[in-house]
Write an enzyme that holds these catalytic residues in place. Sequence first.
Site, PDB file in Angstrom:
ATOM      1  N   HIS A  77       0.868  -1.179   0.000  1.00 46.82           N
ATOM      2  CA  HIS A  77       0.000   0.000   0.000  1.00 46.82           C
ATOM      3  C   HIS A  77       0.908   1.234   0.000  1.00 46.82           C
ATOM      4  CE1 HIS A  77      -3.038  -2.951   1.310  1.00 46.82           C
ATOM      5  NE2 HIS A  77      -3.923  -2.090   0.831  1.00 46.82           N
ATOM      6  N   GLU A 143      -5.714  -4.292  -6.797  1.00 43.15           N
ATOM      7  CA  GLU A 143      -7.073  -3.725  -6.824  1.00 43.15           C
ATOM      8  C   GLU A 143      -7.151  -2.504  -7.743  1.00 43.15           C
ATOM      9  OE1 GLU A 143      -8.478  -3.246  -2.785  1.00 43.15           O
ATOM     10  OE2 GLU A 143      -8.075  -5.353  -2.299  1.00 43.15           O
ATOM     11  N   TRP A 148     -10.259   3.337  -5.358  1.00 39.27           N
ATOM     12  CA  TRP A 148      -9.916   3.795  -4.014  1.00 39.27           C
ATOM     13  C   TRP A 148      -8.429   4.029  -3.809  1.00 39.27           C
ATOM     14  CZ3 TRP A 148     -13.001  -0.349  -5.236  1.00 39.27           C
ATOM     15  CH2 TRP A 148     -12.381  -1.599  -5.287  1.00 39.27           C
ATOM     16  N   TYR A 215     -13.736  -9.341  -1.678  1.00 34.54           N
ATOM     17  CA  TYR A 215     -14.425  -9.366  -0.385  1.00 34.54           C
ATOM     18  C   TYR A 215     -15.936  -9.269  -0.603  1.00 34.54           C
ATOM     19  CZ  TYR A 215      -9.876  -8.299   1.745  1.00 34.54           C
ATOM     20  OH  TYR A 215      -8.557  -8.342   2.152  1.00 34.54           O
ATOM     21  N   GLU A 248      -7.037 -12.055  -2.030  1.00 33.82           N
ATOM     22  CA  GLU A 248      -7.568 -11.472  -0.798  1.00 33.82           C
ATOM     23  C   GLU A 248      -9.055 -11.765  -0.688  1.00 33.82           C
ATOM     24  OE1 GLU A 248      -6.845  -7.424   0.515  1.00 33.82           O
ATOM     25  OE2 GLU A 248      -5.096  -7.272  -0.793  1.00 33.82           O
TER      26      GLU A 248
END
Length: 274
Positions: A77, A143, A148, A215, A248
Amino acid sequence: MMIGHQDALSYGIIWKKGEDRSDLKDLTGSHPAVFGWDIGAIELGSPANLDSVPFNEMRKNIIQVYLDGGINTISWHAYNPVTGKSSWVEDKKNSNGIVAKILPGGSHHEEFKKQLDKVADFMKSLKAPDGSLAPVIFRPWHENSGNWFWWGAIHCSVEEYKALYRFTVDYLRNTHHLHNLLFAYSPDVGLKDDAGYLERYPGDDLVDFIGLDDYHSLNTGQPKQLISNLEVIAQIANDHNKIAAFTETGCNRIEQKDYFTHVLLPCLDHSELT
């Protein structure tokens, strides 16, 4: 099939800093086969990552996992090299164009290279007593199909994202001569077919693992959607001679005791593809 857990050796539901302890081992008597770590904040020179796991402790655990025959995977990240803020986008307008600024020729390319230098230094430090480097599945710029993170789909063009991924791999491999890294590509949900998944795929010469973060599907009661997503990446992995990985998933509070065996496992075990 190999099951993983994030930060497994560093903390658990009701404990911190155990010795040779993980939640999975508490429950089953065995550690996971795959251990996930994140190096977000290493580029800042921080002594601990964004989840407050000290890098010295992480290094020790990664080496121990390697010696024990486990698999280490690392995500990143990355803090924004232009604004200095976190990976997460707070101001969508000012997050557009970040990737262009850090690519070769961009205004912040040198700052980005300094970030990669710190990543490389950490990877080089994962040295076992015999001098060998622990192999790592590195999963940068994950991602990317979402919005985001500052490298997300609405913040950079397809070609800019591919160039970011390509430069990252090339710099680590050829400038820092790191050959203990395998690379995973893992967008988030939203893919409908192979073409959607592969739109920002950086190339077979760079990627070893075809992954997916999801998720949403199980947390909204849509196991059929998860199965469909997993079958898409499994078929792509098969077609490209890569390894498929569900990179994930999970939920914040697992209150259903048989969640893993009766909710997640049937999706993973649904067909020959998944």
